[in-house]
Enzyme design. Structure first.
Site, PDB file in Angstrom:
ATOM      1  N   TYR A 163      -2.492  -0.544  10.441  1.00 17.76           N
ATOM      2  CA  TYR A 163      -2.548  -0.901   9.021  1.00 17.76           C
ATOM      3  C   TYR A 163      -1.318  -0.386   8.288  1.00 17.76           C
ATOM      4  O   TYR A 163      -0.652  -1.133   7.551  1.00 17.76           O
ATOM      5  CB  TYR A 163      -3.815  -0.320   8.391  1.00 17.76           C
TER       6      TYR A 163
ATOM      7  N   SER B 210       0.858  -1.179   0.000  1.00 16.06           N
ATOM      8  CA  SER B 210       0.000   0.000   0.000  1.00 16.06           C
ATOM      9  C   SER B 210       0.893   1.228   0.000  1.00 16.06           C
ATOM     10  O   SER B 210       2.030   1.176   0.481  1.00 16.06           O
ATOM     11  CB  SER B 210      -0.896   0.011   1.249  1.00 16.06           C
TER      12      SER B 210
END
Length: 254
Positions: free
Chosen positions: A151, A138
């Site tokens: 995250y 990501s």
């Protein structure tokens, strides 16, 4: 690298970005697409088969948080069926900083364990043929969304782990790279929780920024696979595909 007649295992190939990427993959005339996912989706599997009937699409239920021994057992079944596997795509991920342990287990530990298990079959030191690993990270692995630090931290770990795999390629015969999507319109980002509720409206605020569609992301995802650059850190943001140049601040000297 041409994907024609290749055998590909795709972990979490039925999710938002995952399903659109699977659609693009079968258009490339793979020999086999093996999808490992926690939840079965017969309609999606049927759709993938219909897109290109020449590609054999197979589904196995798989939770990346199982012990490595369970993953190895499943891979034995797959390798016995296919004989060879060319590419592993590790795509499982959750975005919910309420679930600290599960976020780390799915986004990082599960990815590491799946990779470790397939090395039993690929590692050239064990007589294996080598292989290619594509790990989904990501853009938060570059610069965190600070309201979801769990995250973001898990994705930074994926980038570092994959970069290490790439440097180990001369030893193992296994190459690796990451694809790192930016904010993409999927169910993953429509509603999620910030760490300790530091920002209750984090999902809404995030979607106020420019986004890309999962289809745009999927098209660039497959382009990155076809480019097949060991050690690449790909930025898939706003419908573009760009390599990231990682700044080295320290060298172990080993």
């Amino acid at each position: 690298m041409s994907l024609t007649n290749k055998n590909v295992i795709f972990v979490a190939g039925l999710g938002g970005i995952g399903l659109d990427t699977s659609r693009e993959l079968v258009k490339r005339d793979l020999k086999n697409l093996v999808i490992l996912d926690r939840i079965d989706n017969p309609a999606a599997i049927a759709e993938l088969k219909a897109i290109n009937p020449k590609v054999t699409v197979t589904f196995y239920p798989y939770d990346v948080t199982v012990p490595i021994s369970e993953t190895t057992k499943l891979l034995k079944t797959i390798f016995a069926q296919l004989k060879t596997v060319d590419v592993l795509i590790n795509g499982a991920g959750i975005l919910d900083d309420y679930q600290i342990e599960r976020t780390i287990a799915v986004n990082y530990t599960g990815l590491v364990n799946t990779t470790t298990a397939i090395l039993d079959f690929w590692d050239k030191r064990k007589g294996g043929p080598g292989g290619i690993i594509c790990n989904i990270g990501s853009v938060t692995g570059f610069n965190a969304i600070y309201q979801v630090p769990v995250y973001s931290g898990s994705k930074a770990a994926v980038v570092n782990f994959t970069s290490s795999l790439a440097k180990l390629a001369p030893i193992t015969g296994v190459t690796a790279y990451t694809v790192n999507p930016g904010i993409t319109k999927t169910t993953l980002v429509h509603k999620f929780n910030s760490w300790l509720d530091v920002e209750p409206n984090v999902a809404e605020k995030l979607l106020e920024h420019p986004t890309q569609t999962s289809q745009q992301c999927a098209e660039n995802f497959v382009k990155a696979i076809e480019l097949n650059k060991n050690g690449a850190i790909w930025n898939l943001d706003l419908g573009t595909l760009e390599p990231i140049t990682w700044t080295q601040h320290w060298d172990s000297g080993i």
